[in-house]
Scaffold this active site. Structure first.
Site, PDB file in Angstrom:
ATOM      1  N   MET A  30      -2.746  -1.600   0.320  1.00 12.46           N
ATOM      2  CA  MET A  30      -3.361  -1.648  -1.014  1.00 12.46           C
ATOM      3  C   MET A  30      -4.787  -2.194  -0.901  1.00 12.46           C
ATOM      4  SD  MET A  30      -0.300  -2.419  -3.637  1.00 12.46           S
ATOM      5  CE  MET A  30      -0.118  -4.140  -3.330  1.00 12.46           C
ATOM      6  N   GLY A  31      -5.304  -2.207   0.309  1.00  7.71           N
ATOM      7  CA  GLY A  31      -6.704  -2.602   0.485  1.00  7.71           C
ATOM      8  C   GLY A  31      -6.915  -4.101   0.495  1.00  7.71           C
ATOM      9  N   LEU A  33      -8.563  -5.460   2.870  1.00  6.09           N
ATOM     10  CA  LEU A  33      -8.017  -5.506   4.233  1.00  6.09           C
ATOM     11  C   LEU A  33      -8.337  -6.825   4.928  1.00  6.09           C
ATOM     12  CD1 LEU A  33      -8.827  -1.889   5.503  1.00  6.09           C
ATOM     13  CD2 LEU A  33      -6.744  -2.735   4.387  1.00  6.09           C
ATOM     14  N   HIS A  34      -7.335  -7.328   5.611  1.00  2.00           N
ATOM     15  CA  HIS A  34      -7.494  -8.550   6.407  1.00  2.00           C
ATOM     16  C   HIS A  34      -6.905  -8.294   7.792  1.00  2.00           C
ATOM     17  CE1 HIS A  34      -3.263  -9.036   5.521  1.00  2.00           C
ATOM     18  NE2 HIS A  34      -3.520  -9.052   4.222  1.00  2.00           N
ATOM     19  N   HIS A  37      -3.489  -6.501   8.079  1.00  2.00           N
ATOM     20  CA  HIS A  37      -3.554  -5.036   7.985  1.00  2.00           C
ATOM     21  C   HIS A  37      -4.107  -4.450   9.282  1.00  2.00           C
ATOM     22  CE1 HIS A  37      -4.221  -5.996   3.513  1.00  2.00           C
ATOM     23  NE2 HIS A  37      -3.118  -5.275   3.509  1.00  2.00           N
ATOM     24  N   GLN A  61       4.294  -0.029  -8.693  1.00  2.00           N
ATOM     25  CA  GLN A  61       5.068  -1.103  -8.068  1.00  2.00           C
ATOM     26  C   GLN A  61       4.708  -2.488  -8.614  1.00  2.00           C
ATOM     27  OE1 GLN A  61       3.511  -0.041  -4.072  1.00  2.00           O
ATOM     28  NE2 GLN A  61       3.396  -2.247  -3.710  1.00  2.00           N
ATOM     29  N   GLN A 153      10.847  -5.331   1.950  1.00  2.00           N
ATOM     30  CA  GLN A 153      10.259  -3.994   1.836  1.00  2.00           C
ATOM     31  C   GLN A 153      10.573  -3.175   3.088  1.00  2.00           C
ATOM     32  OE1 GLN A 153       6.205  -2.793   0.190  1.00  2.00           O
ATOM     33  NE2 GLN A 153       5.717  -3.154   2.326  1.00  2.00           N
ATOM     34  N   SER A 185      -2.843 -12.567   3.416  1.00  2.00           N
ATOM     35  CA  SER A 185      -2.443 -11.749   2.271  1.00  2.00           C
ATOM     36  C   SER A 185      -3.688 -11.473   1.440  1.00  2.00           C
ATOM     37  CB  SER A 185      -1.428 -12.530   1.424  1.00  2.00           C
ATOM     38  OG  SER A 185      -1.328 -11.962   0.142  1.00  2.00           O
ATOM     39  N   SER A 186      -3.741 -10.289   0.872  1.00  2.00           N
ATOM     40  CA  SER A 186      -4.889  -9.967   0.020  1.00  2.00           C
ATOM     41  C   SER A 186      -4.985 -10.952  -1.139  1.00  2.00           C
ATOM     42  CB  SER A 186      -4.756  -8.545  -0.531  1.00  2.00           C
ATOM     43  OG  SER A 186      -4.622  -7.648   0.544  1.00  2.00           O
TER      44      SER A 186
HETATM   45  P1  AMP Z   1      -0.342  -4.547   1.322  1.00  2.00           P
HETATM   46  O1  AMP Z   1      -1.770  -4.105   1.348  1.00  2.00           O
HETATM   47  O2  AMP Z   1      -0.156  -5.964   0.902  1.00  2.00           O
HETATM   48  O3  AMP Z   1       0.559  -3.589   0.587  1.00  2.00           O
HETATM   49  O4  AMP Z   1       0.144  -4.516   2.824  1.00  2.00           O
HETATM   50  C1  AMP Z   1       0.082  -3.351   3.593  1.00  2.00           C
HETATM   51  C2  AMP Z   1       0.909  -3.539   4.833  1.00  2.00           C
HETATM   52  O5  AMP Z   1       0.377  -4.637   5.590  1.00  2.00           O
HETATM   53  C3  AMP Z   1       2.380  -3.908   4.512  1.00  2.00           C
HETATM   54  O6  AMP Z   1       3.221  -3.218   5.420  1.00  2.00           O
HETATM   55  C4  AMP Z   1       2.402  -5.396   4.733  1.00  2.00           C
HETATM   56  O7  AMP Z   1       3.688  -5.877   5.099  1.00  2.00           O
HETATM   57  C5  AMP Z   1       1.408  -5.549   5.879  1.00  2.00           C
HETATM   58  N1  AMP Z   1       0.886  -6.909   5.917  1.00  2.00           N
HETATM   59  C6  AMP Z   1       0.391  -7.623   4.873  1.00  2.00           C
HETATM   60  N2  AMP Z   1       0.045  -8.868   5.270  1.00  2.00           N
HETATM   61  C7  AMP Z   1       0.327  -8.943   6.598  1.00  2.00           C
HETATM   62  C8  AMP Z   1       0.203  -9.964   7.592  1.00  2.00           C
HETATM   63  N3  AMP Z   1      -0.274 -11.169   7.294  1.00  2.00           N
HETATM   64  N4  AMP Z   1       0.587  -9.686   8.851  1.00  2.00           N
HETATM   65  C9  AMP Z   1       1.073  -8.453   9.176  1.00  2.00           C
HETATM   66  N5  AMP Z   1       1.233  -7.461   8.287  1.00  2.00           N
HETATM   67  C10 AMP Z   1       0.866  -7.685   7.017  1.00  2.00           C
END
Ligand code: AMP
Length: 281
Positions: A30-31, A33-34, A37, A61, A153, A185-186
């Site tokens: 969902m962008g 990005l860190h 991701h 969602q 998830q 986390s975003s």
């Molecule tokens: P999101 O953008 O939050 O929907 O995350 C996209 C993908 O990145 C999902 O599969 C998350 O589980 C994964 N993700 C998010 N945060 C982390 C993290 N800190 N370490 C590894 N994967 C992550």
């Protein structure tokens, strides 16, 4: 990097690449990005000829409109981060592209959607199921990458892939953390300085609980210690569960379980954070 904003362009690209026999890795995001991701993208980039990363904040969602509106959006920075990889392409659809009409299909993931995230975010996994199904149809990936950070998830996606016979390998990548342990986390971007300090208590309590578990402390005692610690640090706990990693059912005794997950979600002000740690005995 190529950027596809329409389903039509993406499909045509995928069709051509499939004809040429290329493997495709898919990383939905969902962008904002860190490094978390990027760890998924890095792995996908190494294991596939081409990677398609999607950035799409999926309204279906979100059960909380305020969370949807305030979800961080940093598209230009995201694009810069992705251009570091030479085989990564970006899918950047609009709502109109993804939902030309309101979807009428709905998923029932049974028990998995009535606990933890499913219980506290009604409709969330249905929205995840719909968007991931659409993406898997469009991208036809060889492998798709998800984070262990969203453990529930990942179990839902595993079911989705099996139940709908998608020909894709699901790869779950470990959680990437900040130096003080906070899971990236975003939503962390929304924390102010004081809240950022509080947020580090989340991983601290999970690591502490893991230690206590391995030291064979009583599970009720571990739970109570964690609940008290989080309350003392101003975190409004939504759930804190010690569960079997395989099915996320709560465990009440150490006997007979080998793979355990300690999962929690809580609020700092109105910002919802979740995290988990895994352990094997
Ligand atoms: P999101 O953008 O939050 O929907 O995350 C996209 C993908 O990145 C999902 O599969 C998350 O589980 C994964 N993700 C998010 N945060 C982390 C993290 N800190 N370490 C590894 N994967 C992550």
């Amino acid at each position: 990097m190529q950027i596809f904003t329409t389903v039509r362009d993406l499909k045509s690209y995928v069709r051509d690449k499939k004809k040429e026999g290329y493997s495709i890795g898919f990383v939905p995001t969902m962008g904002a990005l860190h490094q978390g991701h990027l760890s998924l993208i890095e792995q996908a980039s190494q294991e596939n000829d081409i990677v398609i990363c999607s950035i799409y904040v999926n309204p279906a969602q979100f059960n909380n409109q305020d969370d949807l509106q305030k979800y961080p959006r940093t598209l230009e920075k995201d694009k810069d981060k992705l251009t570091g990889y030479d085989n990564v392409q970006l899918f950047l659809p609009t709502n109109q592209e993804m939902y030309p009409q309101e979807p009428k299909i709905s998923f029932n993931f049974g028990y998995l959607e009535h606990i933890m995230e499913g219980k506290h975010r009604p409709g969330h996994f249905n929205g995840v199921g719909i968007i991931i199904t659409k993406f898997l149809h469009l991208v036809q990936p060889t492998k798709t990458y998800f984070g262990q950070k969203d453990l529930q998830q990942s179990l839902i996606i595993d079911r989705l892939i099996k139940d709908l016979s998608f020909e894709v390998e699901l790869v779950i990548c470990p959680t990437v953390r900040e130096k003080d342990g906070l899971a990236m986390s975003s939503r962390n971007q929304r924390l102010d300085k004081e809240q950022r300090g509080q947020a580090s208590k989340i991983s601290e309590v999970l690591f502490k609980a893991k230690e206590m578990f391995l030291a064979k402390n009583d599970l009720g005692y571990i739970q109570q210690t964690a609940v008290d610690f989080l309350k003392d640090n101003g975190i409004k706990l939504e759930y804190f569960h010690i569960v079997d990693q395989e099915n996320l059912k709560e465990i009440h005794s150490i006997e007979g379980v080998h793979k355990v997950a300690i999962c929690m979600a809580g609020y700092i002000a109105e910002i919802r954070l979740l995290d988990n740690v895994l352990l094997e005995i």
